[in-house]
Design a protein around this motif. Structure first.
Motif, PDB file in Angstrom:
ATOM      1  N   ALA A 107     -44.872 -58.558  -8.288  1.00 53.85           N
ATOM      2  CA  ALA A 107     -46.101 -58.091  -7.639  1.00 53.85           C
ATOM      3  C   ALA A 107     -45.876 -56.726  -6.990  1.00 53.85           C
ATOM      4  CB  ALA A 107     -46.557 -59.114  -6.600  1.00 53.85           C
ATOM      5  N   ARG A 108     -44.697 -56.554  -6.374  1.00 46.31           N
ATOM      6  CA  ARG A 108     -44.395 -55.269  -5.738  1.00 46.31           C
ATOM      7  C   ARG A 108     -44.287 -54.169  -6.790  1.00 46.31           C
ATOM      8  NH1 ARG A 108     -39.804 -56.534  -3.790  1.00 46.31           N
ATOM      9  NH2 ARG A 108     -38.503 -55.370  -5.255  1.00 46.31           N
ATOM     10  N   LEU A 109     -43.711 -54.493  -7.943  1.00 43.13           N
ATOM     11  CA  LEU A 109     -43.559 -53.505  -9.002  1.00 43.13           C
ATOM     12  C   LEU A 109     -44.937 -53.075  -9.528  1.00 43.13           C
ATOM     13  CD1 LEU A 109     -40.955 -52.318 -10.184  1.00 43.13           C
ATOM     14  CD2 LEU A 109     -41.242 -53.831 -12.149  1.00 43.13           C
ATOM     15  N   LEU A 110     -45.844 -54.028  -9.670  1.00 41.76           N
ATOM     16  CA  LEU A 110     -47.201 -53.692 -10.112  1.00 41.76           C
ATOM     17  C   LEU A 110     -47.931 -52.852  -9.068  1.00 41.76           C
ATOM     18  CD1 LEU A 110     -48.310 -57.088 -11.712  1.00 41.76           C
ATOM     19  CD2 LEU A 110     -47.773 -54.967 -12.906  1.00 41.76           C
ATOM     20  N   ASP A 114     -36.832 -49.962  -7.448  1.00 40.02           N
ATOM     21  CA  ASP A 114     -38.034 -50.262  -8.232  1.00 40.02           C
ATOM     22  C   ASP A 114     -38.414 -49.095  -9.145  1.00 40.02           C
ATOM     23  OD1 ASP A 114     -39.771 -52.239  -5.670  1.00 40.02           O
ATOM     24  OD2 ASP A 114     -38.199 -52.751  -7.123  1.00 40.02           O
ATOM     25  N   ILE A 115     -38.185 -47.884  -8.665  1.00 38.06           N
ATOM     26  CA  ILE A 115     -38.443 -46.706  -9.498  1.00 38.06           C
ATOM     27  C   ILE A 115     -37.547 -46.743 -10.733  1.00 38.06           C
ATOM     28  CG2 ILE A 115     -38.205 -44.198  -9.644  1.00 38.06           C
ATOM     29  CD1 ILE A 115     -40.687 -44.953  -8.141  1.00 38.06           C
ATOM     30  N   ASP A 116     -36.282 -47.068 -10.542  1.00 31.92           N
ATOM     31  CA  ASP A 116     -35.366 -47.176 -11.680  1.00 31.92           C
ATOM     32  C   ASP A 116     -35.833 -48.253 -12.655  1.00 31.92           C
ATOM     33  OD1 ASP A 116     -33.771 -45.174 -10.689  1.00 31.92           O
ATOM     34  OD2 ASP A 116     -32.394 -46.545  -9.638  1.00 31.92           O
ATOM     35  N   ARG A 117     -36.364 -49.365 -12.125  1.00 27.92           N
ATOM     36  CA  ARG A 117     -36.845 -50.435 -12.979  1.00 27.92           C
ATOM     37  C   ARG A 117     -38.036 -49.975 -13.818  1.00 27.92           C
ATOM     38  NH1 ARG A 117     -36.052 -54.173 -16.485  1.00 27.92           N
ATOM     39  NH2 ARG A 117     -37.525 -55.915 -16.423  1.00 27.92           N
ATOM     40  N   GLY A 154     -36.553 -47.827   1.802  1.00 32.57           N
ATOM     41  CA  GLY A 154     -36.456 -46.747   0.838  1.00 32.57           C
ATOM     42  C   GLY A 154     -35.520 -47.076  -0.313  1.00 32.57           C
ATOM     43  N   ARG A 155     -34.478 -47.840  -0.018  1.00 35.98           N
ATOM     44  CA  ARG A 155     -33.536 -48.239  -1.066  1.00 35.98           C
ATOM     45  C   ARG A 155     -34.235 -49.128  -2.096  1.00 35.98           C
ATOM     46  NH1 ARG A 155     -27.802 -51.461  -0.069  1.00 35.98           N
ATOM     47  NH2 ARG A 155     -27.161 -51.539  -2.279  1.00 35.98           N
ATOM     48  N   THR A 156     -35.094 -50.046  -1.633  1.00 32.57           N
ATOM     49  CA  THR A 156     -35.831 -50.918  -2.552  1.00 32.57           C
ATOM     50  C   THR A 156     -36.788 -50.100  -3.408  1.00 32.57           C
ATOM     51  OG1 THR A 156     -35.679 -52.765  -1.002  1.00 32.57           O
ATOM     52  CG2 THR A 156     -37.382 -52.891  -2.705  1.00 32.57           C
ATOM     53  N   GLY A 193     -41.171 -40.817  -0.792  1.00 35.57           N
ATOM     54  CA  GLY A 193     -40.542 -42.132  -0.795  1.00 35.57           C
ATOM     55  C   GLY A 193     -40.843 -42.925   0.465  1.00 35.57           C
ATOM     56  N   THR A 194     -40.917 -42.234   1.603  1.00 33.76           N
ATOM     57  CA  THR A 194     -41.201 -42.932   2.864  1.00 33.76           C
ATOM     58  C   THR A 194     -42.603 -43.543   2.864  1.00 33.76           C
ATOM     59  OG1 THR A 194     -41.894 -40.790   3.795  1.00 33.76           O
ATOM     60  CG2 THR A 194     -39.619 -41.512   4.221  1.00 33.76           C
ATOM     61  N   GLU A 195     -43.574 -42.819   2.252  1.00 34.16           N
ATOM     62  CA  GLU A 195     -44.935 -43.350   2.205  1.00 34.16           C
ATOM     63  C   GLU A 195     -45.018 -44.557   1.274  1.00 34.16           C
ATOM     64  OE1 GLU A 195     -47.890 -40.470   1.333  1.00 34.16           O
ATOM     65  OE2 GLU A 195     -49.532 -41.911   1.321  1.00 34.16           O
ATOM     66  N   LEU A 196     -44.316 -44.497   0.152  1.00 32.85           N
ATOM     67  CA  LEU A 196     -44.301 -45.643  -0.756  1.00 32.85           C
ATOM     68  C   LEU A 196     -43.675 -46.860  -0.074  1.00 32.85           C
ATOM     69  CD1 LEU A 196     -43.265 -43.966  -4.145  1.00 32.85           C
ATOM     70  CD2 LEU A 196     -45.509 -44.874  -3.526  1.00 32.85           C
ATOM     71  N   ALA A 197     -42.567 -46.626   0.647  1.00 33.90           N
ATOM     72  CA  ALA A 197     -41.906 -47.730   1.349  1.00 33.90           C
ATOM     73  C   ALA A 197     -42.839 -48.341   2.387  1.00 33.90           C
ATOM     74  CB  ALA A 197     -40.619 -47.226   2.001  1.00 33.90           C
ATOM     75  N   HIS A 198     -43.600 -47.483   3.096  1.00 36.21           N
ATOM     76  CA  HIS A 198     -44.535 -47.984   4.107  1.00 36.21           C
ATOM     77  C   HIS A 198     -45.661 -48.781   3.457  1.00 36.21           C
ATOM     78  CE1 HIS A 198     -46.976 -48.112   7.729  1.00 36.21           C
ATOM     79  NE2 HIS A 198     -47.991 -47.621   7.028  1.00 36.21           N
ATOM     80  N   ARG A 199     -46.207 -48.273   2.342  1.00 37.70           N
ATOM     81  CA  ARG A 199     -47.299 -48.962   1.663  1.00 37.70           C
ATOM     82  C   ARG A 199     -46.856 -50.332   1.155  1.00 37.70           C
ATOM     83  NH1 ARG A 199     -51.966 -46.130  -0.434  1.00 37.70           N
ATOM     84  NH2 ARG A 199     -52.189 -44.211   0.736  1.00 37.70           N
ATOM     85  N   LEU A 200     -45.625 -50.408   0.654  1.00 33.39           N
ATOM     86  CA  LEU A 200     -45.145 -51.645   0.049  1.00 33.39           C
ATOM     87  C   LEU A 200     -44.461 -52.566   1.046  1.00 33.39           C
ATOM     88  CD1 LEU A 200     -43.678 -50.073  -3.220  1.00 33.39           C
ATOM     89  CD2 LEU A 200     -45.854 -51.282  -2.979  1.00 33.39           C
ATOM     90  N   GLY A 201     -44.169 -52.051   2.234  1.00 34.33           N
ATOM     91  CA  GLY A 201     -43.504 -52.867   3.248  1.00 34.33           C
ATOM     92  C   GLY A 201     -42.057 -53.177   2.914  1.00 34.33           C
ATOM     93  N   VAL A 202     -41.371 -52.216   2.299  1.00 29.58           N
ATOM     94  CA  VAL A 202     -39.964 -52.403   1.933  1.00 29.58           C
ATOM     95  C   VAL A 202     -39.173 -51.192   2.390  1.00 29.58           C
ATOM     96  CG1 VAL A 202     -40.520 -53.856  -0.058  1.00 29.58           C
ATOM     97  CG2 VAL A 202     -40.345 -51.383  -0.350  1.00 29.58           C
TER      98      VAL A 202
END
Length: 344
Positions: A6-9, A40-43, A34-36, A23-32
């Motif tokens: 679900a997070r990947l979608l 996920d970007i690599d995935r 920066g490493r995650t 990256g910080t904004e994506l982490a905030h939006r997803l609640g994870v």
């Protein structure tokens, strides 16, 4: 695993909005962390999505064009908008677009939930094409897509326009009068300009970022319409129609342009707002009622020349008439044509 999918979608849905995502904004939006996000970007890259990373304090991630088009994720309103847009594209004068639009629409409707298909059908059934559609020059679909991409990416654009090079910051694409127009800020002329897409050739994005500018008046459609009207001379018209206003209003549109008032003798007077001579003639022909023209003289001259064209077209018999199986005399043809103008 379900949460990870679900997070990947969700991450993919964010990246499909055309912008640079820190990256910080994506982490905030997803609640994870920066490493995650990086994992996920690599995935996504392993799955074939071309995610480009920009380094530095103003860096981030963006989804770029790749060798193949990956699946798109659309919200409900986005899917409905795309379906309606494809229906519209099927009737727009874009070379080769009708067949492609029908194929794409079929694929989309096949996977749309029933509730969204009903919304699409309701909107489509409530939309009526303008009765005065005319054949217009075709627009190169590649140029249309490339220009739209430059607008979405806030990128400057170069192209040839009537054999002249133009350098602009594109702002919006607008359909008006069965034509496509580009509204852009012309960097060489330091002013806003509108360009017909069927007259644009060799569009090339420059890679340079376009500035964010406010459209004069704030209404893109109204601005393009006003600029388009300025390209051709326009005139108000004074017309007396041999019918009551109530019998004419529906033929002119609701509300009718200009003013329509009843006269004591049972006729009505139509003071039409400024428009081109061709459009005035088209409106008057569509009324289907006898009328007398009070002005302007330019419109009277245009109606006379148009009437002469019709009269000349019907003055000579058509041999082997496919409708009657015989040669029609001029008197029979002319009996169906009556154009009355009162010029000055």
């Amino acid at each position: 695993m379900a949460d990870a999918r679900a997070r990947l979608l969700s991450l993919l849905s964010l990246l499909q909005t055309p912008r640079l995502w820190p990256g910080t904004e994506l982490a905030h939006r997803l609640g994870v962390s920066g490493r995650t996000v990086r994992r996920d970007i690599d995935r996504l890259r392993e799955l074939g999505y071309p995610v480009h990373a920009e380094q530095g304090g103003f860096g981030g991630y963006r989804l770029t064009a790749g060798t193949a088009m990956p699946p798109l994720l659309l919200e409900d309103d986005e899917a409905v908008a795309v379906a309606i847009g494809l229906r519209t594209a099927a009737s727009q004068p874009v070379a080769g677009a009708a067949e492609a639009a029908v194929r794409a629409l079929g694929k989309l409707l096949q996977v749309l939930p029933a509730r969204l298909r009903r919304r699409v059908d309701t909107l489509a059934s409530s939309t009526v094409a303008h009765p005065f559609s005319v054949a217009t020059p075709s627009v190169d679909p590649d140029a249309l897509v490339l220009t739209a991409a430059a607008i979405a990416n806030h990128e400057r654009l170069r192209f040839q326009y009537r054999d002249e090079g133009r350098h602009v910051e594109p702002s919006a694409l607008v359909t008006y009068g069965q034509r496509w127009y580009l509204l852009a800020f012309d960097l060489d002329r330091d002013d806003w300009r509108t360009f017909r897409l069927d007259r644009m050739t060799q569009p090339v994005p420059t890679g340079a970022r376009a500035s964010k500018r406010e459209i004069p008046g704030g209404d893109i459609g109204a601005f393009v319409a006003s600029r388009t009207m300025q390209m051709a001379p326009t005139y108000p018209a004074d017309v007396v129609i041999d019918a009551a206003a109530a019998d004419v209003v529906d033929r002119l549109g609701t509300p009718p342009p200009g003013t329509l008032t009843d006269q004591p003798d049972g006729t009505c007077r139509w003071l039409a707002p400024p428009d081109t001579l061709e459009w005035h003639a088209l409106r008057l022909a569509s009324i289907g009622l006898p009328f007398r023209l009070g002005g302007p003289p330019e419109l009277a001259a245009h109606l006379r020349s148009t009437a002469a064209l019709f009269q000349a077209a019907t003055a000579k018999p058509i041999r082997d008439n496919p409708f009657t199986g015989q040669v029609d005399p001029p008197e029979r043809l002319l009996a169906h044509v009556e154009i009355v103008t009162e010029g000055r």
